[in-house]
Design a protein around this motif. Structure first.
Motif, short mmCIF file in Angstrom:
data_model
loop_
_atom_site.label_atom_id
_atom_site.label_comp_id
_atom_site.label_asym_id
_atom_site.label_seq_id
_atom_site.Cartn_x
_atom_site.Cartn_y
_atom_site.Cartn_z
N GLU A 275 0.72 -0.64 0.33
CA GLU A 275 -0.12 0.07 0.04
C GLU A 275 0.77 1.08 -0.06
O GLU A 275 1.84 1.60 0.91
N VAL A 276 0.83 2.45 -0.75
CA VAL A 276 0.99 3.38 -0.90
C VAL A 276 -0.06 4.32 -0.97
O VAL A 276 -1.12 4.61 -1.42
N THR A 277 -0.43 6.02 0.30
CA THR A 277 -0.36 6.49 0.21
C THR A 277 0.27 7.98 0.56
O THR A 277 1.37 7.72 0.83
N LEU A 278 -0.09 8.77 -0.39
CA LEU A 278 0.49 9.70 -0.98
C LEU A 278 0.89 11.03 0.03
O LEU A 278 -0.44 10.98 0.12
N THR A 279 2.17 10.83 0.73
CA THR A 279 1.81 12.08 1.63
C THR A 279 2.53 13.10 1.23
O THR A 279 2.79 15.08 1.84
N VAL A 280 2.84 13.68 0.20
CA VAL A 280 3.54 14.81 -0.37
C VAL A 280 3.09 14.43 -1.74
O VAL A 280 2.75 13.28 -2.42
N ALA A 281 2.88 15.45 -2.66
CA ALA A 281 3.00 15.00 -4.21
C ALA A 281 3.61 14.39 -4.56
O ALA A 281 5.41 13.98 -4.23
N ALA A 282 3.49 13.18 -5.35
CA ALA A 282 4.77 12.37 -6.25
C ALA A 282 4.10 12.29 -7.63
O ALA A 282 2.87 11.95 -8.34
N SER A 283 5.46 12.02 -8.33
CA SER A 283 4.80 11.79 -10.26
C SER A 283 5.25 10.05 -10.47
O SER A 283 4.62 10.04 -11.67
N SER A 284 4.99 9.57 -9.35
CA SER A 284 5.65 8.71 -9.65
C SER A 284 5.23 7.30 -8.43
O SER A 284 5.51 8.15 -7.58
N VAL A 285 4.92 5.90 -8.74
CA VAL A 285 4.55 5.12 -7.44
C VAL A 285 5.17 4.11 -8.47
O VAL A 285 5.36 3.47 -9.46
N SER A 286 6.06 3.13 -7.71
CA SER A 286 6.69 1.96 -8.08
C SER A 286 6.28 0.87 -7.21
O SER A 286 6.60 0.78 -5.89
N PHE A 287 5.85 -0.16 -7.82
CA PHE A 287 6.25 -1.76 -7.07
C PHE A 287 7.33 -2.74 -6.95
O PHE A 287 6.85 -3.12 -8.50
N GLY A 288 7.70 -3.04 -6.41
CA GLY A 288 8.83 -3.80 -6.62
C GLY A 288 9.15 -5.08 -6.34
O GLY A 288 8.39 -5.34 -5.30
N SER A 289 9.95 -6.04 -6.96
CA SER A 289 10.88 -7.07 -5.82
C SER A 289 8.61 -7.69 -5.97
O SER A 289 8.39 -8.73 -4.89
N ILE A 290 8.13 -8.22 -6.63
CA ILE A 290 6.68 -8.33 -6.90
C ILE A 290 6.75 -9.92 -6.88
O ILE A 290 7.89 -10.84 -7.54
N SER A 291 6.54 -10.76 -4.95
CA SER A 291 5.84 -12.49 -5.08
C SER A 291 5.86 -13.01 -6.18
O SER A 291 4.31 -12.38 -6.59
#
Length: 158
Positions: free
Chosen positions: A1-17
């Protein structure tokens, strides 16, 4: 889960099982400034390997189109269903058999902007590689707004 607490240009999920059969990505996002579409790349692939067909429904009626035919990213929202600064756009991406290495990856995308358009899309990533990472970013706007959420779930099929 990612909830942005600051503005961000992108979100990544890595090392997915690779221990599961299906994968679900849920996004609730709006832009800091401007309007635009939400895009995704799988495993960092920027080659012309993304294909999709979509249908849209709004007050003007229902239409369908081929959105991506060998593009270098997958668009999760169409320009008619773009995210804005005023309202959160909801997106859900379901990847079937994401860890298989003997076939291309297929996925279903649903999105809606509650005051205007809904969209359903079927897509294919033309690769036999297992899906191990996702990169989500905007096109036409600079940053996702504070409070935008990105959830990644893995599902077990019976």
């Amino acid at each position: 889960e990612v909830t942005l607490t600051v503005a961000a240009s992108s979100v990544s999920f890595g090392s997915i099982s690779q221990d599961y059969s299906d994968l679900v990505l849920e996004i609730s996002a709006k832009a800091v400034e401007g309007n635009g579409v939400v895009r995704m790349r799988i495993n960092g692939d920027s080659g012309a390997n993304y294909y999709s067909v979509a249908m849209f429904s709004n007050a003007a009626g229902t239409t369908s189109s081929s959105l991506n035919s060998g593009f270098n990213q997958q668009t999760l929202t169409h320009s008619e269903n773009s995210i804005s600064t005023s309202i959160f756009n909801l997106m859900k991406v379901e990847f079937q058999d994401y860890s298989a290495t003997d076939k291309h990856k297929s996925y279903l995308i649903r999105s809606n902007e509650s005051s205007f358009t809904t969209q359903a899309l079927a897509g294919r990533w033309a690769s036999t590689s297992a899906l191990t990472s996702l990169y989500i970013y905007g096109g036409g706007f600079t940053n996702f707004a504070i409070g935008s959420t990105f959830y990644l779930y893995q599902l077990v099929s019976e």
